[in-house]
Design an enzyme around this catalytic site. Structure first.
Site, mmCIF file in Angstrom:
data_model
loop_
_atom_site.group_PDB
_atom_site.id
_atom_site.type_symbol
_atom_site.label_atom_id
_atom_site.label_comp_id
_atom_site.label_asym_id
_atom_site.label_seq_id
_atom_site.Cartn_x
_atom_site.Cartn_y
_atom_site.Cartn_z
ATOM 1 N N GLU A 153 0.744 -1.094 0.667
ATOM 2 C CA GLU A 153 -0.134 -0.023 0.208
ATOM 3 C C GLU A 153 1.269 1.459 0.077
ATOM 4 O OE1 GLU A 153 -3.937 -0.803 1.450
ATOM 5 O OE2 GLU A 153 -2.786 -1.395 2.981
ATOM 6 N N HIS A 154 2.060 1.513 -0.721
ATOM 7 C CA HIS A 154 2.282 2.628 -1.330
ATOM 8 C C HIS A 154 2.897 2.120 -2.100
ATOM 9 C CE1 HIS A 154 5.977 -0.327 0.693
ATOM 10 N NE2 HIS A 154 6.509 0.044 -0.505
ATOM 11 N N ALA A 155 3.652 3.395 -3.127
ATOM 12 C CA ALA A 155 4.633 3.821 -4.442
ATOM 13 C C ALA A 155 6.506 3.884 -3.394
ATOM 14 C CB ALA A 155 3.834 4.900 -4.992
#
Lengths: 156, 156
Positions: free
Chosen positions: A64-66
């Protein structure tokens, strides 16, 4: 003849830069199986870091991140999990359930891992050492950065 | 507080240059476990290749060679196996049965993997691309090369 050999191939995803790899594998009922990847050649970068996630409780979502710069390559080496990817315009999802399958996630792609089987172990190669400043962990911020990068440049 | 964290440590083996690593790990009953290693820092080299061996038939021994230059780092990511190492003078053996344990095998160490559990998956990082000329696959040749390297130099 008890051995069969496949070469490394990949297919592009609808999500920008994401690729699903089938890695070079020798299936050998006498000696056992071997999956291999050469970094910076058939695989897209030389890793500076790896991590393994395991014993993930049911219904837990990880990732749940970039990343702004870091590239990643994900292989589920035990059990199975799902990897969803999103470039702000398109989404895609892959089920990883065998050691010869890998997903390449370039920078500026939002990724999450979920649906871990009870015995799931995910191996991730990362192109860079750990740097908290490289993480985009807020989805609204991610989409704002994507829109800004895609916006046509206007004369000053 | 559901998480415990350990840092990377290693111990030297009696076999020249071989080290047993306990890698940095976060044990977290809420989010799941994470083992991590940074290459060329806490781990001794940056890999140019990786491979996975799996579905190894019972009583199969793999490895049984040394490398002239290539370094390797072995992690059993599923099940268990034994790794034996031999520098021509000393021997040692390790049971690998958890993802946070790794064995560093330098060049000129004879290594073999055996006692694979039915579900064993071994991950190996290698410092160099595949090169058949880097393998020493004959044990007598290995001990001859070790003796030659260890021999005192005599005046011409």
């Amino acid at each position: 003849m008890n051995a069969a050999r496949t070469e490394t191939t990949f297919s592009d995803s609808a999500v920008k830069g994401v690729r699903l790899y089938q890695m070079r594998t020798i299936i050998d009922s006498t000696r056992g199986n071997l999956t291999v990847g050469e970094f910076g050649g058939e695989l897209p970068f030389v890793p500076r870091r790896f991590f393994l996630t395991y014993q993930i409780p049911e219904r837990t979502t990880r990732g749940e991140h970039a990343h702004l710069k870091c590239e990643q390559f994900l292989v589920c080496v035990r059990g199975s999990c799902a990897v969803s990817v999103d470039d702000g315009l398109h989404r895609d999802e892959f089920i990883l359930d065998r050691p010869m399958v890998g997903v390449y996630v370039p920078p500026m792609v939002w990724a999450a891992e979920h649906q871990h089987s009870w015995d799931s172990t995910l191996m991730v190669f990362a192109s860079d050492p750990y740097d908290p400043a490289d993480y985009i962990s807020d989805y609204a911020e991610f989409t704002r950065l994507v829109r800004r990068a895609d916006a046509p440049t206007t004369p000053a």
